[in-house]
Design a protein around this motif. Structure first.
Motif, PDB file in Angstrom:
ATOM      1  N   GLY A  12       0.823  -1.197   0.000  1.00  0.00           N
ATOM      2  CA  GLY A  12       0.000   0.000   0.000  1.00  0.00           C
ATOM      3  C   GLY A  12       0.857   1.247   0.000  1.00  0.00           C
ATOM      4  N   GLY A  13       0.597   2.143   0.949  1.00  0.00           N
ATOM      5  CA  GLY A  13       1.337   3.397   1.022  1.00  0.00           C
ATOM      6  C   GLY A  13       2.572   3.329   1.888  1.00  0.00           C
ATOM      7  N   TYR A  14       3.104   2.113   2.116  1.00  0.00           N
ATOM      8  CA  TYR A  14       4.239   1.929   3.023  1.00  0.00           C
ATOM      9  C   TYR A  14       5.344   1.107   2.365  1.00  0.00           C
ATOM     10  CZ  TYR A  14       1.208   3.650   6.714  1.00  0.00           C
ATOM     11  OH  TYR A  14       0.388   4.430   7.484  1.00  0.00           O
ATOM     12  N   LEU A  15       6.558   1.413   2.765  1.00  0.00           N
ATOM     13  CA  LEU A  15       7.680   0.535   2.519  1.00  0.00           C
ATOM     14  C   LEU A  15       7.954  -0.183   3.835  1.00  0.00           C
ATOM     15  CD1 LEU A  15      10.101   2.688   0.326  1.00  0.00           C
ATOM     16  CD2 LEU A  15       8.244   1.165  -0.389  1.00  0.00           C
ATOM     17  N   VAL A  16       7.694  -1.475   3.858  1.00  0.00           N
ATOM     18  CA  VAL A  16       7.861  -2.270   5.073  1.00  0.00           C
ATOM     19  C   VAL A  16       9.274  -2.829   5.058  1.00  0.00           C
ATOM     20  CG1 VAL A  16       7.020  -4.209   6.437  1.00  0.00           C
ATOM     21  CG2 VAL A  16       5.409  -2.839   5.083  1.00  0.00           C
ATOM     22  N   GLN A  17      10.069  -2.389   6.006  1.00  0.00           N
ATOM     23  CA  GLN A  17      11.496  -2.707   6.043  1.00  0.00           C
ATOM     24  C   GLN A  17      11.737  -3.922   6.929  1.00  0.00           C
ATOM     25  OE1 GLN A  17      13.985   0.683   7.010  1.00  0.00           O
ATOM     26  NE2 GLN A  17      15.432  -0.649   8.074  1.00  0.00           N
ATOM     27  N   PHE A  18      12.587  -4.832   6.470  1.00  0.00           N
ATOM     28  CA  PHE A  18      12.967  -6.011   7.252  1.00  0.00           C
ATOM     29  C   PHE A  18      14.252  -5.726   8.009  1.00  0.00           C
ATOM     30  CE2 PHE A  18      15.667  -9.906   7.274  1.00  0.00           C
ATOM     31  CZ  PHE A  18      15.006 -10.547   8.314  1.00  0.00           C
ATOM     32  N   GLY A  19      14.159  -5.678   9.355  1.00  0.00           N
ATOM     33  CA  GLY A  19      15.332  -5.408  10.169  1.00  0.00           C
ATOM     34  C   GLY A  19      15.852  -3.998   9.940  1.00  0.00           C
ATOM     35  N   GLY A  20      17.045  -3.740  10.460  1.00  0.00           N
ATOM     36  CA  GLY A  20      17.722  -2.481  10.183  1.00  0.00           C
ATOM     37  C   GLY A  20      18.576  -2.618   8.941  1.00  0.00           C
ATOM     38  N   PRO A  21      19.300  -1.571   8.560  1.00  0.00           N
ATOM     39  CA  PRO A  21      20.207  -1.693   7.426  1.00  0.00           C
ATOM     40  C   PRO A  21      21.255  -2.786   7.668  1.00  0.00           C
ATOM     41  CG  PRO A  21      19.893   0.610   7.994  1.00  0.00           C
ATOM     42  CD  PRO A  21      19.262  -0.192   9.091  1.00  0.00           C
ATOM     43  N   PHE A  22      21.511  -3.562   6.657  1.00  0.00           N
ATOM     44  CA  PHE A  22      22.611  -4.534   6.677  1.00  0.00           C
ATOM     45  C   PHE A  22      23.830  -3.760   6.188  1.00  0.00           C
ATOM     46  CE2 PHE A  22      18.837  -6.970   6.687  1.00  0.00           C
ATOM     47  CZ  PHE A  22      19.122  -8.231   7.183  1.00  0.00           C
ATOM     48  N   ALA A  23      24.575  -3.232   7.132  1.00  0.00           N
ATOM     49  CA  ALA A  23      25.600  -2.261   6.744  1.00  0.00           C
ATOM     50  C   ALA A  23      26.661  -2.148   7.824  1.00  0.00           C
ATOM     51  CB  ALA A  23      24.955  -0.886   6.531  1.00  0.00           C
ATOM     52  N   TYR A  69      11.695  -5.462  17.636  1.00  0.00           N
ATOM     53  CA  TYR A  69      11.029  -4.168  17.659  1.00  0.00           C
ATOM     54  C   TYR A  69      10.406  -3.818  16.316  1.00  0.00           C
ATOM     55  CZ  TYR A  69      13.534  -3.562  22.038  1.00  0.00           C
ATOM     56  OH  TYR A  69      13.991  -3.726  23.317  1.00  0.00           O
ATOM     57  N   VAL A  70       9.444  -2.899  16.398  1.00  0.00           N
ATOM     58  CA  VAL A  70       8.853  -2.273  15.222  1.00  0.00           C
ATOM     59  C   VAL A  70       9.159  -0.786  15.310  1.00  0.00           C
ATOM     60  CG1 VAL A  70       6.620  -2.028  16.400  1.00  0.00           C
ATOM     61  CG2 VAL A  70       6.715  -1.919  13.903  1.00  0.00           C
ATOM     62  N   ALA A  71       9.459  -0.160  14.172  1.00  0.00           N
ATOM     63  CA  ALA A  71       9.809   1.261  14.126  1.00  0.00           C
ATOM     64  C   ALA A  71       8.859   1.972  13.166  1.00  0.00           C
ATOM     65  CB  ALA A  71      11.254   1.446  13.676  1.00  0.00           C
ATOM     66  N   PHE A  72       8.160   2.975  13.693  1.00  0.00           N
ATOM     67  CA  PHE A  72       7.211   3.745  12.904  1.00  0.00           C
ATOM     68  C   PHE A  72       7.819   5.101  12.566  1.00  0.00           C
ATOM     69  CE2 PHE A  72       4.729   1.047  15.769  1.00  0.00           C
ATOM     70  CZ  PHE A  72       3.858   0.420  14.895  1.00  0.00           C
ATOM     71  N   GLU A  73       7.704   5.486  11.320  1.00  0.00           N
ATOM     72  CA  GLU A  73       8.118   6.829  10.929  1.00  0.00           C
ATOM     73  C   GLU A  73       7.069   7.801  11.455  1.00  0.00           C
ATOM     74  OE1 GLU A  73      10.022   9.014   7.040  1.00  0.00           O
ATOM     75  OE2 GLU A  73       8.556   7.418   6.735  1.00  0.00           O
ATOM     76  N   GLY A  74       7.434   8.597  12.440  1.00  0.00           N
ATOM     77  CA  GLY A  74       6.452   9.437  13.118  1.00  0.00           C
ATOM     78  C   GLY A  74       5.799   8.672  14.254  1.00  0.00           C
ATOM     79  N   GLN A  75       4.506   8.845  14.422  1.00  0.00           N
ATOM     80  CA  GLN A  75       3.792   8.192  15.506  1.00  0.00           C
ATOM     81  C   GLN A  75       3.407   6.759  15.134  1.00  0.00           C
ATOM     82  OE1 GLN A  75       3.309   9.679  18.578  1.00  0.00           O
ATOM     83  NE2 GLN A  75       4.703  11.146  17.626  1.00  0.00           N
ATOM     84  N   ALA A  76       3.291   5.907  16.147  1.00  0.00           N
ATOM     85  CA  ALA A  76       2.775   4.563  15.924  1.00  0.00           C
ATOM     86  C   ALA A  76       1.342   4.660  15.428  1.00  0.00           C
ATOM     87  CB  ALA A  76       2.833   3.754  17.213  1.00  0.00           C
ATOM     88  N   SER A  77       0.999   3.817  14.455  1.00  0.00           N
ATOM     89  CA  SER A  77      -0.351   3.878  13.908  1.00  0.00           C
ATOM     90  C   SER A  77      -0.823   2.499  13.505  1.00  0.00           C
ATOM     91  CB  SER A  77      -0.398   4.812  12.690  1.00  0.00           C
ATOM     92  OG  SER A  77       0.255   4.219  11.573  1.00  0.00           O
ATOM     93  N   LEU A  78      -2.129   2.294  13.577  1.00  0.00           N
ATOM     94  CA  LEU A  78      -2.703   1.014  13.157  1.00  0.00           C
ATOM     95  C   LEU A  78      -2.506   0.749  11.666  1.00  0.00           C
ATOM     96  CD1 LEU A  78      -6.004   0.739  15.219  1.00  0.00           C
ATOM     97  CD2 LEU A  78      -3.955  -0.677  15.404  1.00  0.00           C
ATOM     98  N   PRO A  79      -2.656   1.755  10.781  1.00  0.00           N
ATOM     99  CA  PRO A  79      -2.394   1.472   9.367  1.00  0.00           C
ATOM    100  C   PRO A  79      -0.971   0.974   9.111  1.00  0.00           C
ATOM    101  CG  PRO A  79      -3.624   3.509   9.578  1.00  0.00           C
ATOM    102  CD  PRO A  79      -3.218   3.113  10.960  1.00  0.00           C
ATOM    103  N   SER A  80       0.014   1.593   9.763  1.00  0.00           N
ATOM    104  CA  SER A  80       1.395   1.124   9.594  1.00  0.00           C
ATOM    105  C   SER A  80       1.532  -0.312  10.062  1.00  0.00           C
ATOM    106  CB  SER A  80       2.351   2.017  10.387  1.00  0.00           C
ATOM    107  OG  SER A  80       2.334   3.335   9.926  1.00  0.00           O
ATOM    108  N   PHE A  81       0.974  -0.607  11.216  1.00  0.00           N
ATOM    109  CA  PHE A  81       1.047  -1.951  11.769  1.00  0.00           C
ATOM    110  C   PHE A  81       0.342  -2.949  10.853  1.00  0.00           C
ATOM    111  CE2 PHE A  81      -0.822  -5.105  14.823  1.00  0.00           C
ATOM    112  CZ  PHE A  81       0.355  -5.773  15.091  1.00  0.00           C
ATOM    113  N   ALA A  82      -0.835  -2.591  10.363  1.00  0.00           N
ATOM    114  CA  ALA A  82      -1.594  -3.500   9.495  1.00  0.00           C
ATOM    115  C   ALA A  82      -0.834  -3.802   8.213  1.00  0.00           C
ATOM    116  CB  ALA A  82      -2.953  -2.888   9.171  1.00  0.00           C
ATOM    117  N   HIS A  83      -0.071  -2.836   7.716  1.00  0.00           N
ATOM    118  CA  HIS A  83       0.632  -3.060   6.455  1.00  0.00           C
ATOM    119  C   HIS A  83       1.830  -3.995   6.624  1.00  0.00           C
ATOM    120  CE1 HIS A  83      -1.984   0.010   4.813  1.00  0.00           C
ATOM    121  NE2 HIS A  83      -1.558  -0.336   3.606  1.00  0.00           N
TER     122      HIS A  83
END
Length: 326
Positions: free
Chosen positions: A46-57, A304-318
């Motif tokens: 949808g309107g999100y890029l769902v990232q797996f883990g942190g950067p592998f770097a 952990y889960v990291a939300f850009e800005g505030q935690a939100s149900l749409p982000s979590f659902a995606h």
């Protein structure tokens, strides 16, 4: 790119993530920053890029990749939500302005001293014995040439989960593809008919070993199938000198106020506790944890889960949308 990912998994900060080998699955897109070492793994939902883990770097590229990936999302009118971040990721993402909450935990058993003696494992031993008495034989096999057997087990297993259930992706392993040479497959048969399997992925870093990853069984098969397959694999891993058997990430489990970081969302923490107690329809966390606890895990790793800005149900659902769960 597969060689680059494997190098990252083995050598950089995300090597400490027991699920890091999932980066090798072909259900993820790869973001890179020219002139900078490292990658970010993600999937659009949808309107999100769902990232797996942190950067592998490497450490000196980590912050630049976080910033560049956020800019990449913003240029497309999208937002970032990251899942299965480790504690060191979580702390960094807080500094980058994300709202970070614990979403669950992964679990691990130390193998050098592991055994199934004692009363705590009596029920587990009984289940294993029952499967073996029913004729179960377990062997490590190559995935090549086993496609039909694996597919038959998968179809039966998925059908038993309900009419509209779809196979999960993104945060679970797979069998096949170029990375299969690094995985290990243990197959259980009765009267030469395949009845169960477990695929194990390598784990690198300071808690190296194997991760109990994708597992399936015939729903009408003997009790104790999965337990017996895993016990057989453990004996082989121990004989090879492996240090840890990881059981992977389970959402909503291992939740602790002590694991939360400054700026976390109390409302989201409440939601995680609620889903642990009442969220079996979304994900069977209690059932999954019950299987893992049979083996007496001694290591709990908050995730952990990291939300850009505030935690939100749409982000979590995606996140669940990215996992193909609906």
């Amino acid at each position: 790119m597969s060689d680059t990912l494997l190098h990252a998994i083995k050598n950089w900060t995300e090597a400490e993530n027991p699920s890091a080998f999932l980066a090798m699955n072909d259900d993820k897109e790869v973001f890179t920053l020219p002139g900078t070492e490292g990658v970010v793994l993600y999937r659009r939902a949808g309107g999100y890029l769902v990232q797996f883990g942190g950067p592998f770097a490497p450490e000196d590229s980590y912050g630049a990749l976080v910033a560049a990936f956020r800019a990449h999302a913003r240029d497309q009118g999208l937002r970032v939500v990251g899942v299965q971040l480790q504690a060191y990721d979580a702390e960094r993402y807080v500094r980058h302005g994300f709202t970070v909450n614990q979403i669950g935990a992964s679990w691990a058993v130390g193998l050098p001293e592991f055994n199934l003696r004692g009363t705590r494992f009596m029920q587990l031993r009984n289940k294993i014995s029952r499967a073996l008495r029913n004729g179960l034989k377990v062997e490590e096999v190559a995935a090549e040439g086993r496609h039909d057997a694996i597919e038959r087990i998968d179809r039966a297993w998925l059908k038993s989960k309900g009419e509209n259930v779809r196979p999960l992706e993104f945060l679970v392993g797979r069998i096949g593809g170029p990375a299969q040479q690094h995985r290990r497959l243990f197959l259980g048969t009765i009267d030469e008919e395949p009845v169960a399997y477990i695929s194990y992925s390598p784990v690198y870093g300071s808690r190296s070993g194997w991760m109990h990853d994708l597992s399936r069984r015939l729903p009408d098969g003997s009790p104790g199938l999965m337990e017996a397959v895993n016990a057989a694999a453990i004996e082989i891993f121990r004989g090879e000198g492996a240090e840890w058997l990881h059981f992977g990430f389970t959402p909503f489990t291992g939740l602790s106020p002590d694991a939360e970081l400054p700026g976390h969302s109390p409302a989201f923490s409440w939601l995680m506790q609620f889903l642990w107690a009442e969220g079996a329809a979304l994900y069977p966390a209690q059932t999954q944890l019950a299987y893992k606890e049979k083996w007496g895990p001694e290591l709990l790793i908050p995730e952990y889960v990291a939300f850009e800005g505030q935690a939100s149900l749409p982000s979590f659902a995606h996140i669940f949308r990215a996992c193909n769960s609906f």
